[in-house]
Design a protein around this motif. Sequence first.
Motif, PDB file in Angstrom:
ATOM      1  N   GLY A  56       0.833  -1.190   0.000  1.00 57.00           N
ATOM      2  CA  GLY A  56       0.000   0.000   0.000  1.00 57.00           C
ATOM      3  C   GLY A  56       0.869   1.241   0.000  1.00 57.00           C
ATOM      4  N   SER A  57       0.217   2.389   0.079  1.00 51.06           N
ATOM      5  CA  SER A  57       0.965   3.646   0.014  1.00 51.06           C
ATOM      6  C   SER A  57       0.829   4.491   1.281  1.00 51.06           C
ATOM      7  CB  SER A  57       0.505   4.450  -1.206  1.00 51.06           C
ATOM      8  OG  SER A  57      -0.892   4.693  -1.114  1.00 51.06           O
ATOM      9  N   ILE A  58      -0.128   4.167   2.140  1.00 48.48           N
ATOM     10  CA  ILE A  58      -0.347   4.941   3.358  1.00 48.48           C
ATOM     11  C   ILE A  58      -0.006   4.066   4.558  1.00 48.48           C
ATOM     12  CG2 ILE A  58      -2.050   6.168   4.751  1.00 48.48           C
ATOM     13  CD1 ILE A  58      -3.607   6.660   2.153  1.00 48.48           C
ATOM     14  N   ALA A  59       0.770   4.582   5.466  1.00 52.39           N
ATOM     15  CA  ALA A  59       1.176   3.818   6.642  1.00 52.39           C
ATOM     16  C   ALA A  59       0.018   3.632   7.606  1.00 52.39           C
ATOM     17  CB  ALA A  59       2.322   4.526   7.356  1.00 52.39           C
ATOM     18  N   CYS A  60      -0.114   2.437   8.142  1.00 59.20           N
ATOM     19  CA  CYS A  60      -1.088   2.183   9.213  1.00 59.20           C
ATOM     20  C   CYS A  60      -0.431   2.634  10.522  1.00 59.20           C
ATOM     21  CB  CYS A  60      -1.432   0.704   9.286  1.00 59.20           C
ATOM     22  SG  CYS A  60      -2.377   0.116   7.888  1.00 59.20           S
ATOM     23  N   THR A  61      -1.143   3.462  11.260  1.00 59.33           N
ATOM     24  CA  THR A  61      -0.575   4.000  12.492  1.00 59.33           C
ATOM     25  C   THR A  61      -1.499   3.744  13.670  1.00 59.33           C
ATOM     26  OG1 THR A  61      -1.567   6.162  12.109  1.00 59.33           O
ATOM     27  CG2 THR A  61       0.672   5.832  11.286  1.00 59.33           C
ATOM     28  N   ALA A  62      -0.903   3.748  14.842  1.00 56.89           N
ATOM     29  CA  ALA A  62      -1.649   3.681  16.098  1.00 56.89           C
ATOM     30  C   ALA A  62      -0.975   4.668  17.040  1.00 56.89           C
ATOM     31  CB  ALA A  62      -1.616   2.275  16.674  1.00 56.89           C
ATOM     32  N   PHE A  63      -1.720   5.629  17.520  1.00 57.66           N
ATOM     33  CA  PHE A  63      -1.198   6.664  18.414  1.00 57.66           C
ATOM     34  C   PHE A  63       0.025   7.355  17.798  1.00 57.66           C
ATOM     35  CE2 PHE A  63      -3.106   3.271  20.971  1.00 57.66           C
ATOM     36  CZ  PHE A  63      -4.165   3.982  21.513  1.00 57.66           C
ATOM     37  N   ASP A  64      -0.097   7.663  16.503  1.00 55.06           N
ATOM     38  CA  ASP A  64       0.943   8.341  15.713  1.00 55.06           C
ATOM     39  C   ASP A  64       2.237   7.550  15.602  1.00 55.06           C
ATOM     40  OD1 ASP A  64      -0.726  10.512  15.191  1.00 55.06           O
ATOM     41  OD2 ASP A  64      -0.144  11.521  17.052  1.00 55.06           O
ATOM     42  N   GLN A  65       2.177   6.249  15.747  1.00 52.68           N
ATOM     43  CA  GLN A  65       3.339   5.369  15.593  1.00 52.68           C
ATOM     44  C   GLN A  65       3.072   4.385  14.462  1.00 52.68           C
ATOM     45  OE1 GLN A  65       6.193   5.626  17.419  1.00 52.68           O
ATOM     46  NE2 GLN A  65       5.309   7.339  18.541  1.00 52.68           N
ATOM     47  N   GLN A  66       4.101   4.055  13.685  1.00 48.99           N
ATOM     48  CA  GLN A  66       3.989   3.063  12.609  1.00 48.99           C
ATOM     49  C   GLN A  66       3.649   1.697  13.203  1.00 48.99           C
ATOM     50  OE1 GLN A  66       4.457   3.039   9.033  1.00 48.99           O
ATOM     51  NE2 GLN A  66       3.693   0.990   9.373  1.00 48.99           N
ATOM     52  N   VAL A  67       2.717   0.996  12.569  1.00 53.00           N
ATOM     53  CA  VAL A  67       2.329  -0.344  13.016  1.00 53.00           C
ATOM     54  C   VAL A  67       3.083  -1.369  12.177  1.00 53.00           C
ATOM     55  CG1 VAL A  67       0.416  -1.954  13.303  1.00 53.00           C
ATOM     56  CG2 VAL A  67       0.063   0.468  13.735  1.00 53.00           C
ATOM     57  N   TYR A  68       3.636  -2.400  12.861  1.00 49.93           N
ATOM     58  CA  TYR A  68       4.406  -3.456  12.213  1.00 49.93           C
ATOM     59  C   TYR A  68       3.690  -4.793  12.364  1.00 49.93           C
ATOM     60  CZ  TYR A  68       8.223  -0.089  12.126  1.00 49.93           C
ATOM     61  OH  TYR A  68       8.992   1.015  11.892  1.00 49.93           O
ATOM     62  N   SER A  69       4.066  -5.758  11.532  1.00 50.04           N
ATOM     63  CA  SER A  69       3.442  -7.082  11.581  1.00 50.04           C
ATOM     64  C   SER A  69       3.938  -7.899  12.773  1.00 50.04           C
ATOM     65  CB  SER A  69       3.698  -7.841  10.284  1.00 50.04           C
ATOM     66  OG  SER A  69       5.080  -8.005  10.074  1.00 50.04           O
ATOM     67  N   GLU A  70       5.130  -7.632  13.250  1.00 47.68           N
ATOM     68  CA  GLU A  70       5.721  -8.320  14.400  1.00 47.68           C
ATOM     69  C   GLU A  70       6.325  -7.270  15.339  1.00 47.68           C
ATOM     70  OE1 GLU A  70       5.600 -11.609  14.985  1.00 47.68           O
ATOM     71  OE2 GLU A  70       4.492 -11.890  13.114  1.00 47.68           O
ATOM     72  N   ASP A  72       8.985  -5.915  16.203  1.00 45.68           N
ATOM     73  CA  ASP A  72      10.400  -5.742  15.873  1.00 45.68           C
ATOM     74  C   ASP A  72      10.505  -4.649  14.814  1.00 45.68           C
ATOM     75  OD1 ASP A  72      13.106  -6.047  15.440  1.00 45.68           O
ATOM     76  OD2 ASP A  72      12.933  -7.949  14.383  1.00 45.68           O
ATOM     77  N   ASP A  73      11.470  -3.765  14.953  1.00 47.39           N
ATOM     78  CA  ASP A  73      11.659  -2.679  13.978  1.00 47.39           C
ATOM     79  C   ASP A  73      11.975  -3.200  12.581  1.00 47.39           C
ATOM     80  OD1 ASP A  73      11.175  -0.500  15.622  1.00 47.39           O
ATOM     81  OD2 ASP A  73      13.237  -0.439  16.354  1.00 47.39           O
ATOM     82  N   GLU A  74      12.574  -4.377  12.491  1.00 50.67           N
ATOM     83  CA  GLU A  74      12.962  -4.916  11.194  1.00 50.67           C
ATOM     84  C   GLU A  74      11.845  -5.734  10.540  1.00 50.67           C
ATOM     85  OE1 GLU A  74      16.680  -6.908  11.571  1.00 50.67           O
ATOM     86  OE2 GLU A  74      17.654  -5.191  12.457  1.00 50.67           O
ATOM     87  N   SER A  75      10.696  -5.872  11.183  1.00 46.62           N
ATOM     88  CA  SER A  75       9.581  -6.602  10.576  1.00 46.62           C
ATOM     89  C   SER A  75       8.881  -5.708   9.552  1.00 46.62           C
ATOM     90  CB  SER A  75       8.599  -7.084  11.642  1.00 46.62           C
ATOM     91  OG  SER A  75       7.939  -5.987  12.219  1.00 46.62           O
ATOM     92  N   THR A  76       7.934  -6.271   8.861  1.00 47.54           N
ATOM     93  CA  THR A  76       7.247  -5.574   7.781  1.00 47.54           C
ATOM     94  C   THR A  76       6.314  -4.498   8.338  1.00 47.54           C
ATOM     95  OG1 THR A  76       7.250  -7.636   6.532  1.00 47.54           O
ATOM     96  CG2 THR A  76       5.772  -5.899   5.771  1.00 47.54           C
ATOM     97  N   PRO A  77       6.484  -3.237   7.889  1.00 45.93           N
ATOM     98  CA  PRO A  77       5.519  -2.204   8.285  1.00 45.93           C
ATOM     99  C   PRO A  77       4.191  -2.421   7.564  1.00 45.93           C
ATOM    100  CG  PRO A  77       7.199  -1.280   6.853  1.00 45.93           C
ATOM    101  CD  PRO A  77       7.571  -2.699   7.092  1.00 45.93           C
ATOM    102  N   LEU A  78       3.106  -2.243   8.273  1.00 47.99           N
ATOM    103  CA  LEU A  78       1.790  -2.425   7.682  1.00 47.99           C
ATOM    104  C   LEU A  78       1.361  -1.150   6.966  1.00 47.99           C
ATOM    105  CD1 LEU A  78      -0.027  -4.388  10.516  1.00 47.99           C
ATOM    106  CD2 LEU A  78       1.068  -5.283   8.464  1.00 47.99           C
ATOM    107  N   MET A  79       0.872  -1.337   5.742  1.00 47.14           N
ATOM    108  CA  MET A  79       0.459  -0.212   4.892  1.00 47.14           C
ATOM    109  C   MET A  79      -0.956  -0.483   4.393  1.00 47.14           C
ATOM    110  SD  MET A  79       3.303   1.508   4.927  1.00 47.14           S
ATOM    111  CE  MET A  79       3.513   2.594   3.552  1.00 47.14           C
ATOM    112  N   ARG A  80      -1.592   0.547   3.843  1.00 46.10           N
ATOM    113  CA  ARG A  80      -2.927   0.400   3.242  1.00 46.10           C
ATOM    114  C   ARG A  80      -3.022   1.294   2.025  1.00 46.10           C
ATOM    115  NH1 ARG A  80      -5.553   3.227   8.196  1.00 46.10           N
ATOM    116  NH2 ARG A  80      -5.024   5.361   7.706  1.00 46.10           N
ATOM    117  N   ASP A  81      -3.970   0.941   1.173  1.00 47.10           N
ATOM    118  CA  ASP A  81      -4.252   1.780   0.011  1.00 47.10           C
ATOM    119  C   ASP A  81      -5.201   2.893   0.453  1.00 47.10           C
ATOM    120  OD1 ASP A  81      -2.721   0.307  -1.794  1.00 47.10           O
ATOM    121  OD2 ASP A  81      -4.340  -1.149  -2.046  1.00 47.10           O
ATOM    122  N   GLN A  82      -5.336   3.868  -0.414  1.00 47.12           N
ATOM    123  CA  GLN A  82      -6.196   5.000  -0.085  1.00 47.12           C
ATOM    124  C   GLN A  82      -7.577   4.501   0.079  1.00 47.12           C
ATOM    125  OE1 GLN A  82      -5.577   7.625  -3.356  1.00 47.12           O
ATOM    126  NE2 GLN A  82      -3.597   8.251  -2.610  1.00 47.12           N
TER     127      GLN A  82
END
Length: 82
Positions: A56-70, A72-82
Amino acid sequence: MKSKFLKLVLPAFAILMAVGLAFATEDRPVPKIGYYEHPTLGWQEVTVDDNCGESGSIACTAFDQQVYSEPDDESTPLMRDQ
């Protein structure tokens, strides 16, 4: 008399139960879990939208923080389309 009654009522009751239970089920989506790093509490688990995934192109966030699949900072960041 009892035998005739059971032969008639039991199949009818079974059919009514089957039809009734067929409509009693509910299709629920499975919640997706993501992780974000809280500045003081560390990694926290959060439920994310169904449209959050690995592409996707937009980052999924929670409390203004990037959400990851695991957690760990090195795990896949979760994204979404518009």
